[in-house]
Design a protein around this motif. Sequence first.
Motif, PDB file in Angstrom:
ATOM      1  N   SER A   2       0.927  -1.260   0.091  1.00  0.00           N
ATOM      2  CA  SER A   2       0.049   0.040  -0.109  1.00  0.00           C
ATOM      3  C   SER A   2       0.864   1.324   0.028  1.00  0.00           C
ATOM      4  CB  SER A   2      -0.728   0.084   1.234  1.00  0.00           C
ATOM      5  OG  SER A   2      -1.663  -1.049   1.150  1.00  0.00           O
ATOM      6  N   THR A   3       0.488   2.233  -0.658  1.00  0.00           N
ATOM      7  CA  THR A   3       0.984   3.515  -0.924  1.00  0.00           C
ATOM      8  C   THR A   3       0.418   4.515  -0.034  1.00  0.00           C
ATOM      9  OG1 THR A   3       0.242   4.047  -3.015  1.00  0.00           O
ATOM     10  CG2 THR A   3       2.301   2.791  -3.089  1.00  0.00           C
ATOM     11  N   LEU A   4       1.144   5.616   0.131  1.00  0.00           N
ATOM     12  CA  LEU A   4       0.761   7.024   0.603  1.00  0.00           C
ATOM     13  C   LEU A   4       0.624   8.242  -0.366  1.00  0.00           C
ATOM     14  CD1 LEU A   4       3.500   7.279   3.418  1.00  0.00           C
ATOM     15  CD2 LEU A   4       1.178   6.874   3.965  1.00  0.00           C
ATOM     16  N   VAL A  21       3.529   7.067  -3.244  1.00  0.00           N
ATOM     17  CA  VAL A  21       4.651   7.183  -2.009  1.00  0.00           C
ATOM     18  C   VAL A  21       4.794   5.821  -1.155  1.00  0.00           C
ATOM     19  CG1 VAL A  21       5.868   8.557  -0.262  1.00  0.00           C
ATOM     20  CG2 VAL A  21       4.682   9.703  -2.278  1.00  0.00           C
ATOM     21  N   GLU A  22       5.930   5.145  -1.144  1.00  0.00           N
ATOM     22  CA  GLU A  22       6.288   4.038  -0.357  1.00  0.00           C
ATOM     23  C   GLU A  22       6.571   4.458   0.932  1.00  0.00           C
ATOM     24  OE1 GLU A  22       8.581   1.521  -2.571  1.00  0.00           O
ATOM     25  OE2 GLU A  22       6.834   0.989  -4.136  1.00  0.00           O
ATOM     26  N   PHE A  55       9.583   5.927  -3.936  1.00  0.00           N
ATOM     27  CA  PHE A  55       8.580   5.477  -4.827  1.00  0.00           C
ATOM     28  C   PHE A  55       9.065   3.979  -5.515  1.00  0.00           C
ATOM     29  CE2 PHE A  55       9.995   9.598  -6.145  1.00  0.00           C
ATOM     30  CZ  PHE A  55      10.492   9.064  -7.274  1.00  0.00           C
ATOM     31  N   ASP A  56       7.925   3.630  -6.133  1.00  0.00           N
ATOM     32  CA  ASP A  56       8.111   2.211  -6.803  1.00  0.00           C
ATOM     33  C   ASP A  56       9.651   2.326  -7.669  1.00  0.00           C
ATOM     34  OD1 ASP A  56       7.969  -0.472  -7.536  1.00  0.00           O
ATOM     35  OD2 ASP A  56       6.954   0.225  -9.317  1.00  0.00           O
ATOM     36  N   GLU A  70       1.513  16.531   9.075  1.00  0.00           N
ATOM     37  CA  GLU A  70       0.298  15.765   9.762  1.00  0.00           C
ATOM     38  C   GLU A  70       0.309  14.568   8.992  1.00  0.00           C
ATOM     39  OE1 GLU A  70      -4.429  15.747  10.010  1.00  0.00           O
ATOM     40  OE2 GLU A  70      -3.431  17.120   8.566  1.00  0.00           O
ATOM     41  N   ILE A  71       0.323  13.490   9.718  1.00  0.00           N
ATOM     42  CA  ILE A  71       0.629  12.166   9.225  1.00  0.00           C
ATOM     43  C   ILE A  71      -0.710  11.365   9.626  1.00  0.00           C
ATOM     44  CG2 ILE A  71       1.902  10.004   9.490  1.00  0.00           C
ATOM     45  CD1 ILE A  71       4.359  11.628  10.511  1.00  0.00           C
ATOM     46  N   ARG A  72      -1.277  10.906   8.313  1.00  0.00           N
ATOM     47  CA  ARG A  72      -2.466   9.883   8.581  1.00  0.00           C
ATOM     48  C   ARG A  72      -2.044   8.465   8.372  1.00  0.00           C
ATOM     49  NH1 ARG A  72      -7.025  14.151   6.205  1.00  0.00           N
ATOM     50  NH2 ARG A  72      -6.751  15.710   7.758  1.00  0.00           N
ATOM     51  N   GLN A  73      -2.828   7.445   8.322  1.00  0.00           N
ATOM     52  CA  GLN A  73      -2.528   6.129   8.011  1.00  0.00           C
ATOM     53  C   GLN A  73      -2.250   6.192   6.356  1.00  0.00           C
ATOM     54  OE1 GLN A  73      -5.540   3.569   9.401  1.00  0.00           O
ATOM     55  NE2 GLN A  73      -4.452   3.368  11.467  1.00  0.00           N
ATOM     56  N   HIS A  74      -2.864   6.986   5.529  1.00  0.00           N
ATOM     57  CA  HIS A  74      -2.793   6.973   4.095  1.00  0.00           C
ATOM     58  C   HIS A  74      -2.203   8.141   3.499  1.00  0.00           C
ATOM     59  CE1 HIS A  74      -6.778   8.426   4.923  1.00  0.00           C
ATOM     60  NE2 HIS A  74      -6.933   9.000   3.777  1.00  0.00           N
ATOM     61  N   LYS A  75      -2.143   9.406   4.235  1.00  0.00           N
ATOM     62  CA  LYS A  75      -1.638  10.396   3.770  1.00  0.00           C
ATOM     63  C   LYS A  75      -0.658  11.471   4.531  1.00  0.00           C
ATOM     64  CE  LYS A  75      -4.019  14.802   2.128  1.00  0.00           C
ATOM     65  NZ  LYS A  75      -5.000  15.387   1.691  1.00  0.00           N
TER      66      LYS A  75
END
Length: 134
Positions: A2-4, A21-22, A55-56, A70-75
């Motif tokens: 999963s990526t950000l 983004v990894e 990234f990949d 600000e860090i969230r689980q996916h962003k």
Amino acid sequence: MSTLSLNIVTPNGSVYDREDVELVVLQTTAGEIGVMYGHIPTVAALKTGYVKINFDNGSEFIAVSEGFVEIRQHKLSIIVQTAEAAKDIDVERAQSAKTKAEEHINSEQDRGDVHRAERALERANNRLYVSSLK
């Protein structure tokens, strides 16, 4: 994997936006952290430094000034005064800014705004360092 989603914002608006983004490495005031998908939600202060984005098929570096993340689980949302990709840094301009700031700091005549000159020197040194990471 999963990526950000990553967005870097300055007072002039969004300067970087990427969905695949990894890993993001950040320079916080408490130390360096790495963020991947699923990270616990966090808000942290950033110091002048760099953001490394993996990234990949590669990675890139962004020179940033002080700000917040600000860090969230996916962003991730990074809010800073200035941000500049390593590949876009004008090394001559950064060297000129460094020289000018050093001259101001060392000037016997004008000691009025040394703190501002020291911050300018820190930003110039950071831009020069990040430009070498291309």
